[in-house]
Scaffold this active site. Structure first.
Site, short mmCIF file in Angstrom:
data_model
loop_
_atom_site.label_atom_id
_atom_site.label_comp_id
_atom_site.label_asym_id
_atom_site.label_seq_id
_atom_site.Cartn_x
_atom_site.Cartn_y
_atom_site.Cartn_z
N GLY A 124 0.82 -1.34 0.01
CA GLY A 124 -0.03 -0.13 0.09
C GLY A 124 0.74 1.20 0.12
N ASN A 125 0.21 2.38 0.25
CA ASN A 125 0.92 3.75 0.40
C ASN A 125 0.54 4.55 1.43
OD1 ASN A 125 -1.27 5.34 -0.87
ND2 ASN A 125 -0.98 4.04 -2.53
#
Ligand code: CTP
Length: 414
Positions: A216-217
Site C-alpha cells: 500500500g501507500n
C-alpha cells in the site's frame, strides 16, 4: 472575525484543538472558553498557545470587566467543539452556571456545535429532544459522524473532523453576515459547479499479497475527500471513488469503495464518461504482485530471502485523459520528492505531457510532508506545463481554491 471556541469535557477535546489552530491560521481572533471538565482533557497551555489568547474558564474572573457577558457580546461566531450531551442539555435549558453558558446567552452571534458522545447517549430521547430544541432555535449542528468512538465501540456520535467544523462554521458566519447586510445569500459561498457532475478518486490503493498482507501507500485520502466535499458544496453532483481512506466519508456524495488499482480502474473508467470533471487524487499502486497466495505466506516456506514479482498496473489517468470527450476536464495529481521548486516543476511538466490530462496538481512530498497532514501546498499546471495557480493552506481550503480554477475552466470549455 472574533470567534469564541467553546471546549467542553469530552475526549474529543484533544481533536478540537485543531479547530482553534485552523481558525487562528485562517486569520481569526480566537477566544477559547473552556469548561472545567474540558481542562481535564486538554491543558490550558495548549489552548493558550494555539489560540494566542488567555483561556477563559472561571465565571468569577474578570468580574470588573463584566467578562460573563463581554465575551459573548464581542463574538461574531461561537463554535462549541466538542459539545457533550451535558452541554447540549444545558444549552437547551438556557443554563448559565458557567462561563460558556453565560457567553452563549449573552451573544447574538450564530452558534455552531459539534456534538461528540457515545451512540447510546446521542440516541437517547433526552438528547434527541434537546438537539431538536436547539435546531428549532437556529443553532447549527456539524456532525456527529459515524465512526470509531473512544472505547471499542463505533457508531454515530463521533465528532466531525476539525476541518469540516471550521468550514461549516465559517460558512454559517458568512451567510449570517450576508443576511444581516441584506445580501441574503442562502447556502454555500460559490455554487459554480451547480448542474455539473464531478468524479473524485481518493485514498490509496492496496494490492494483496496473501489473505493478510498487502502493498500500500501512505495516502490518507484527506485531500481527495476534501475535494469531494468542496465540489458538493459548490453545487456539483459528486461521485467519490474511495480506495483506502483514513477519514470519514462525507454525506451527500455517491461513494464507491474500491481496494486495488484494478478495481479503481474498473470503477473510474465506468463512471468517467458521465462526468464533466474527473479529479484523480487517489494514490495508485503502480505495481501489483504477479500472483496472490491463497494461503498466508509462511517463513518456513520462503526462507531467509523473499522475492516478490510485481507487474505494472494500467495507468488510469492516462487511459481516461486519452479518450476524447469534448467539454470534460481531467485533472491528475502528482506527489513528487523533488529537491527544489524548479525540479518539482520539471517533474510535473514531464508528467502532464505523459499523462495527457488538462491539469496537474503538483505537490512536494517527503517523509514528514503531506501524507496524513492537514495542510498542503500545491502548484497547478495546465496541459502546456504553465503554472496557472498556486495555493497553500488546509487541505479543505486548497480543495476549494483549486476547484474554483476547474469550475472557471469548465465554463470556458463549454
Ligand atoms: N495514476 C493513475 N494510474 C496509475 C498511476 C497513477 O491513474 N497506475 C494517477 C494518479 O491518480 C495521479 C497521477 O496518475 O493522479 C499521477 O500519479 P503518480 O503516482 O505521480 O504517477 P506515475 O505515473 O505513477 O509516475 P511515477 O513513476 O512518478 O510514480
Amino acid at each position: 472575525m472574533n470567534i469564541v471556541v467553546g471546549i467542553t469535557g469530552g475526549i474529543a477535546a484533544y481533536k478540537a484543538v485543531n479547530v482553534i489552530r485552523g481558525l487562528v491560521l485562517a486569520g481569526h481572533d480566537v477566544q477559547v472558553v473552556a469548561t472545567e471538565a474540558a481542562l481535564r482533557f486538554v491543558g490550558r497551555p495548549t489552548l493558550e498557545a494555539l489560540s494566542r489568547n488567555t483561556v477563559a474558564t472561571d465565571l468569577y474572573e474578570g468580574v470588573a470587566e463584566v467578562r460573563h457577558v463581554a465575551i459573548g457580546q464581542a463574538a461574531d461566531l461561537i463554535v462549541i467543539a466538542p459539545a457533550t450531551a451535558n452541554t447540549i442539555a444545558k444549552l437547551a435549558a438556557g443554563l448559565a452556571d458557567d462561563l460558556l453558558g453565560n457567553t452563549v446567552l449573552a451573544s447574538r452571534a450564530p452558534l455552531v456545535i459539534a456534538p461528540a458522545m457515545h451512540t447510546e447517549m446521542w440516541q437517547n430521547p433526552a438528547t434527541t429532544a434537546n438537539v431538536a430544541t436547539l435546531v428549532a432555535r437556529g443553532v447549527h449542528l456539524v456532525g456527529p459522524v459515524s465512526g470509531q468512538l473512544t472505547g471499542k465501540d463505533s457508531g454515530p456520535g463521533r465528532m466531525a473532523e476539525p476541518e469540516d467544523i471550521i468550514r461549516e462554521a465559517l460558512a454559517v458566519a458568512e451567510v449570517s453576515a450576508d443576511g444581516a447586510s441584506g445580501a441574503g445569500r442562502s447556502t454555500a459561498v460559490h455554487r459554480d459547479l451547480e448542474g455539473r457532475r464531478v468524479l473524485v478518486t481518493a485514498g490509496g490503493t492496496r494490492e494483496p499479497l496473501d489473505p493478510v498482507r498487502f502493498i500500500g501507500n501512505r495516502s490518507s485520502g484527506k485531500q481527495g475527500v476534501a475535494l469531494a466535499v468542496a465540489a458538493r458544496d459548490r453545487g456539483a453532483e459528486v461521485t467519490l471513488i474511495a480506495a483506502h481512506v483514513e477519514v470519514p466519508l462525507p454525506e451527500g456524495v455517491e461513494v464507491v469503495r474500491v481496494e486495488t488499482t484494478a478495481e479503481l480502474f474498473e470503477a473510474t473508467t465506468a463512471s468517467a464518461p458521465s462526468h464533466d470533471l474527473v479529479v484523480m487524487a487517489a494514490a495508485v499502486a503502480d505495481y501489483r504482485p504477479v500472483s496472490i497466495s491463497d494461503d498466508k505466506i509462511k517463513k518456513a516456506h520462503t526462507g531467509e530471502h523473499l522475492t516478490l514479482e510485481l507487474v505494472q498496473n494500467p495507468d488510469i489517468l492516462a487511459t481516461i485523459a486519452h479518450e476524447p470527450h469534448p467539454g470534460r476536464l481531467v485533472v491528475g495529481f502528482a506527489a513528487e520528492t523533488a529537491d527544489d521548486h524548479d525540479a518539482l516543476l520539471e517533474l510535473g511538466r514531464a508528467k502532464i505531457a505523459r499523462k495527457g490530462c488538462d491539469f496537474l496538481v503538483l505537490n512536494s512530498v517527503g517523509w514528514r510532508k503531506v501524507f496524513a497532514a492537514d495542510s498542503n501546498t500545491v502548484t497547478v499546471l495546465d496541459a502546456s506545463g504553465a503554472i496557472v495557480f498556486e495555493a497553500s493552506g488546509s487541505k479543505t481550503s486548497v480543495a476549494d481554491d483549486i476547484l474554483g480554477v476547474f469550475a472557471a475552466a469548465l465554463s470556458g470549455a463549454q
